[in-house]
Design an enzyme around this catalytic site. Structure first.
Site, PDB file in Angstrom:
ATOM      1  N   ASP A 133     -69.831   5.957  77.238  1.00 26.75           N
ATOM      2  CA  ASP A 133     -69.205   6.521  76.122  1.00 26.75           C
ATOM      3  C   ASP A 133     -70.192   6.738  74.660  1.00 26.75           C
ATOM      4  O   ASP A 133     -69.855   7.645  73.831  1.00 26.75           O
ATOM      5  CB  ASP A 133     -68.031   5.696  75.865  1.00 26.75           C
ATOM      6  CG  ASP A 133     -66.855   5.597  76.634  1.00 26.75           C
ATOM      7  OD1 ASP A 133     -66.838   6.726  77.370  1.00 26.75           O
ATOM      8  OD2 ASP A 133     -65.965   5.002  76.575  1.00 26.75           O
ATOM      9  N   GLY A 183     -66.745   3.271  71.975  1.00 23.03           N
ATOM     10  CA  GLY A 183     -65.861   4.436  71.710  1.00 23.03           C
ATOM     11  C   GLY A 183     -66.347   5.506  70.995  1.00 23.03           C
ATOM     12  O   GLY A 183     -65.642   5.943  70.005  1.00 23.03           O
ATOM     13  N   ASP A 210     -55.582   7.685  63.403  1.00 20.79           N
ATOM     14  CA  ASP A 210     -56.336   8.178  64.599  1.00 20.79           C
ATOM     15  C   ASP A 210     -55.179   7.912  66.124  1.00 20.79           C
ATOM     16  O   ASP A 210     -54.451   6.929  65.660  1.00 20.79           O
ATOM     17  CB  ASP A 210     -57.537   7.377  64.858  1.00 20.79           C
ATOM     18  CG  ASP A 210     -58.574   7.871  65.735  1.00 20.79           C
ATOM     19  OD1 ASP A 210     -58.196   8.009  66.930  1.00 20.79           O
ATOM     20  OD2 ASP A 210     -59.413   8.636  65.435  1.00 20.79           O
ATOM     21  N   HIS A 212     -56.293   6.309  68.383  1.00 18.70           N
ATOM     22  CA  HIS A 212     -56.809   5.174  68.878  1.00 18.70           C
ATOM     23  C   HIS A 212     -56.727   4.110  67.966  1.00 18.70           C
ATOM     24  O   HIS A 212     -56.786   4.389  66.634  1.00 18.70           O
ATOM     25  CB  HIS A 212     -58.019   5.188  69.504  1.00 18.70           C
ATOM     26  CG  HIS A 212     -58.298   6.384  70.545  1.00 18.70           C
ATOM     27  ND1 HIS A 212     -58.866   7.428  70.228  1.00 18.70           N
ATOM     28  CD2 HIS A 212     -58.151   6.147  71.667  1.00 18.70           C
ATOM     29  CE1 HIS A 212     -58.798   8.317  71.173  1.00 18.70           C
ATOM     30  NE2 HIS A 212     -58.545   7.436  72.426  1.00 18.70           N
ATOM     31  N   HIS A 213     -56.582   2.904  68.378  1.00 12.93           N
ATOM     32  CA  HIS A 213     -56.282   1.734  67.395  1.00 12.93           C
ATOM     33  C   HIS A 213     -57.853   1.590  66.718  1.00 12.93           C
ATOM     34  O   HIS A 213     -58.895   1.633  67.314  1.00 12.93           O
ATOM     35  CB  HIS A 213     -56.020   0.495  68.258  1.00 12.93           C
ATOM     36  CG  HIS A 213     -56.311  -0.880  67.559  1.00 12.93           C
ATOM     37  ND1 HIS A 213     -56.641  -1.835  67.843  1.00 12.93           N
ATOM     38  CD2 HIS A 213     -55.234  -1.057  66.429  1.00 12.93           C
ATOM     39  CE1 HIS A 213     -56.343  -2.917  67.158  1.00 12.93           C
ATOM     40  NE2 HIS A 213     -55.731  -2.469  66.176  1.00 12.93           N
ATOM     41  N   ASP A 304     -57.508  13.236  66.409  1.00 13.62           N
ATOM     42  CA  ASP A 304     -57.158  13.180  67.637  1.00 13.62           C
ATOM     43  C   ASP A 304     -55.639  12.796  67.935  1.00 13.62           C
ATOM     44  O   ASP A 304     -55.290  12.979  69.308  1.00 13.62           O
ATOM     45  CB  ASP A 304     -58.098  12.399  68.742  1.00 13.62           C
ATOM     46  CG  ASP A 304     -58.400  10.942  68.160  1.00 13.62           C
ATOM     47  OD1 ASP A 304     -57.508  10.719  67.037  1.00 13.62           O
ATOM     48  OD2 ASP A 304     -58.976  10.264  68.553  1.00 13.62           O
TER      49      ASP A 304
END
Length: 460
Positions: A133, A183, A210, A212-213, A304
């Site tokens: 990643d 990430g 976002d 994601h958290h 995203d």
């Protein structure tokens, strides 16, 4: 030279007298047609270093810094730069990066090269969570220092009262931890910027939209009441990265810790749609601002969360995403606007360009200017508001569930004993970590648990 029938005296045509315009003339026409001008009563600054756009994570990696090229080209094609103070920020120094990150981690980023990339559990690349990643690529440290430097520059413009809204679309990389990458994020520019803001502001509200958290920012300020973190994100502990950010994850469990109830999370399911997203955002952000009384807001605008994103799972359109920016702007507080995730580059660029227009208060027409560079990249959808793919994910967020989330956040706000007040002579030395030995142990246990989980996933 004598005149002939072939060569005649040439006089440059004035703007408007011919259909053949220079690019500058076309941009001036856009400025005029869209009524773009410096905002009245406040200043917007735009922080962008073109060297960022040259970086490359790898052909198959979803993170494409080229999305910044598209964003900046759209912004300039509309002439929005005429309404802002434009800065080319310098790279952050290693010492500035070490204000949050560990010395050994920064030293590693400075010296590591692609040839060092290995999955050996005993290697440093493995220890610092780089590899798949977070690949090691040419220019990695330069990339990190550039986007961090831009966020620091934007924060300083706010604290110096040179700007009221500062924009850095290259920033917002919220997963990076003190001692490791995570990430797609290597340096947590958000934490560095907030530390800069805390030199002058008693309370900072961090909002993250976002998909994601925003776990890295939450962990960094886990035990302080001078930063409230509020993250709207998809949550599934077992199946969606990073697996954190449940509704009841609200900070230290010990109510004696100043950070208790100052980490707020809004966990969502697949497919949330515009109307629900906007209402949820407003119903939660409004009381947070009124209760916590921040003196500055940091807004991470990860794209995203848009419908059709390569890694996202929401059904949110660009206008709804932008509605969050417009709503936060209404509080008339100093505002740092950052980028973040976003992996369908053409949609990311349009969203951030639109949100730039909201920041300067301009109503730009939806059709992308014909002179926009790389216009062919957008195919047949040469509009700021394309029809996003909203069919991949069913909306699994019922009205009852969303109401329960709002109630959960309201319950946490009840625990706050008013806005915390601080003496501003200095920043308490424990802001970047934890306030006492007990909380440090809890934090280390959390990191070790996350590290063990990642190792098991890799072996699986």
């Amino acid at each position: 030279m004598a005149k002939t029938s072939v060569v005649q005296d040439y006089k440059h045509p004035q703007p408007g007298t011919t259909s053949t315009f220079t690019v500058d003339e076309k941009i001036r026409r856009e400025v005029w047609n869209n009524g773009i001008q410096k905002p009245k009563g406040y200043t917007v600054s735009y922080h962008a270093n073109p060297e960022m756009e040259q970086m490359h994570f790898g052909q198959k990696h979803p993170m494409k810094p080229w999305r910044l090229t598209l964003t900046n080209k759209i912004v300039m094609a509309y002439g929005m730069h005429e309404a802002m103070d434009i800065y080319k920020p310098r790279a952050a120094s290693s010492q500035e990066l070490k204000d949050f990150h560990s010395v050994d981690y920064i030293d590693f980023l400075q010296r590591v090269t692609p040839s060092d990339n290995t999955w050996d559990p005993d290697s440093q690349t493995y220890a610092y969570n780089t590899g798949d990643d977070c690949p090691i690529f040419d220019g990695l440290y330069k990339y990190c220092s550039l986007y961090a430097g831009a966020s620091l520059d934007a924060a300083r413009k706010l604290t110096n009262h040179q700007s009221d809204i500062a924009i850095n679309w290259s920033g917002g990389l919220h997963h990076a931890k003190k001692t490791e990458a995570s990430g797609f994020c290597y340096i947590n520019d958000i934490v560095l910027a907030i530390l800069q803001l805390l030199l002058h502001h008693p309370r900072v509200l961090y909002i993250d939209i976002d998909v994601h958290h925003g776990d890295g920012v939450e962990q960094a300020f886990w035990s302080t009441d001078r930063v409230m973190t509020l993250s709207f994100h998809k949550y599934n502990r077992a199946e969606f990265f990073p697996g954190t950010g449940a509704l009841d994850d609200t900070g230290p469990l010990n109510n004696a810790s100043p950070g208790a109830h100052h980490s707020l999370n809004v966990p969502l399911h697949d497919g949330i749609e515009d109307a629900h997203y906007i209402k949820l955002f407003e119903d939660i952000v409004r009381p947070c601002v009124h209760q916590y009384k921040p003196t500055v807001i940091v807004l991470q605008c990860g794209a995203d969360s848009l419908g059709g994103d390569r890694l996202g799972c929401f059904n949110v359109n660009i206008k709804a995403h932008g509605a969050c920016v417009a709503f936060v702007k209404k509080f008339d507080l100093p505002l740092l606007v950052l980028g973040g995730g976003g992996y369908t580059a053409r949609n990311v660029a349009k969203a951030w360009a639109y949100e730039t227009s909201l920041c300067i208060g301009a109503e730009v027409h939806p059709n992308l200017p014909a002179h926009t560079p790389f216009l062919e990249h957008f195919g047949n959808e040469k509009t700021l508001f394309p029809k996003l793919d909203l069919t991949r994910y069913e909306n699994k967020n019922s009205r009852v569930y969303l109401e329960s989330v709002v109630m959960g956040i309201m319950e946490q706000l009840r625990y706050l004993q008013g806005a915390p007040s601080v003496q501003m002579q200095h920043i308490p030395p424990d802001l970047g970590g934890l306030r006492d030995e007990l909380e440090r142990e809890v934090f280390e246990e959390m990191e070790e648990r996350d590290r063990s989980r990642r190792k098991k996933e890799r072996k699986g």
